[in-house]
Design a protein around this motif. Structure first.
Motif, PDB file in Angstrom:
ATOM      1  N   GLY A  75       2.169   9.975  -8.780  1.00 34.55           N
ATOM      2  CA  GLY A  75       1.819   8.662  -9.314  1.00 34.55           C
ATOM      3  C   GLY A  75       1.824   7.586  -8.251  1.00 34.55           C
ATOM      4  N   THR A  76       2.811   7.628  -7.367  1.00 35.35           N
ATOM      5  CA  THR A  76       2.882   6.638  -6.290  1.00 35.35           C
ATOM      6  C   THR A  76       1.694   6.770  -5.343  1.00 35.35           C
ATOM      7  N   VAL A  77       1.346   7.996  -4.988  1.00 26.46           N
ATOM      8  CA  VAL A  77       0.193   8.210  -4.104  1.00 26.46           C
ATOM      9  C   VAL A  77      -1.100   7.800  -4.804  1.00 26.46           C
ATOM     10  N   HIS A  78      -1.201   8.078  -6.087  1.00 26.55           N
ATOM     11  CA  HIS A  78      -2.390   7.684  -6.847  1.00 26.55           C
ATOM     12  C   HIS A  78      -2.544   6.175  -6.844  1.00 26.55           C
ATOM     13  N   ASP A  79      -1.449   5.462  -7.065  1.00 23.74           N
ATOM     14  CA  ASP A  79      -1.510   4.000  -7.061  1.00 23.74           C
ATOM     15  C   ASP A  79      -1.789   3.454  -5.662  1.00 23.74           C
ATOM     16  N   ALA A  80      -1.221   4.085  -4.644  1.00 24.36           N
ATOM     17  CA  ALA A  80      -1.401   3.607  -3.271  1.00 24.36           C
ATOM     18  C   ALA A  80      -2.815   3.837  -2.766  1.00 24.36           C
ATOM     19  N   CYS A  86      -6.951  11.395  -3.611  1.00 26.37           N
ATOM     20  CA  CYS A  86      -5.936  12.316  -3.116  1.00 26.37           C
ATOM     21  C   CYS A  86      -5.748  13.519  -4.039  1.00 26.37           C
ATOM     22  N   GLY A  87      -6.608  13.700  -4.997  1.00 24.55           N
ATOM     23  CA  GLY A  87      -6.409  14.738  -5.997  1.00 24.55           C
ATOM     24  C   GLY A  87      -6.234  16.132  -5.429  1.00 24.55           C
ATOM     25  N   GLY A  88      -7.051  16.550  -4.494  1.00 24.06           N
ATOM     26  CA  GLY A  88      -6.958  17.898  -3.956  1.00 24.06           C
ATOM     27  C   GLY A  88      -6.171  18.004  -2.674  1.00 24.06           C
TER      28      GLY A  88
END
Length: 123
Positions: A75-80, A86-88
């Protein structure tokens, strides 16, 4: 086992795609669950009896920590990254980090030896 999986794949391939997806997920689950007996045998066979419960507790704690940190980090990487970029790639990065940490830990344990004192690695 593999013959049954191949026969199931042949039968499913003639049906709708959703049936094929369900059967692939079921086959993956069976493959993952085959590691469970090996996991418990490692703890019970490689350690003295008084240390076995402690090692199982440590593994359980790390698993619980991973169950919390994994979704939090995704979640943090998705928001950042502001999206699905960054899905794969992120799972590959975390996997490589985990392999590196495991390799470093094993290397350090081998270098210490059974007495806990450093010894030169023999190549």
């Amino acid at each position: 086992g593999l013959l049954l999986l191949a026969a199931t794949a042949m039968v499913v391939s003639s049906g709708p795609p959703s049936l094929g997806l369900v059967s692939l997920v079921a086959a993956a689950d069976v493959a993952v669950q085959t590691a469970v007996p090996v996991f418990w045998a490692l703890h019970m066979g490689g350690l003295p009896a008084p240390l076995a419960p402690a090692s199982i507790a440590v593994v359980n704690s790390v698993g619980n920590l991973g169950g919390f940190l994994g979704p939090s980090l995704v979640g943090t990487v998705h928001d950042a990254t502001a999206g699905e970029k960054c899905g794969g790639q992120c799972p590959w990065g975390w996997g490589l980090l985990a392999v590196g940490l495991a390799f470093a830990t094993i290397t350090a344990a081998v270098s210490l030896g059974p007495s806990g004192q450093y010894r030169e690695p023999q190549l």
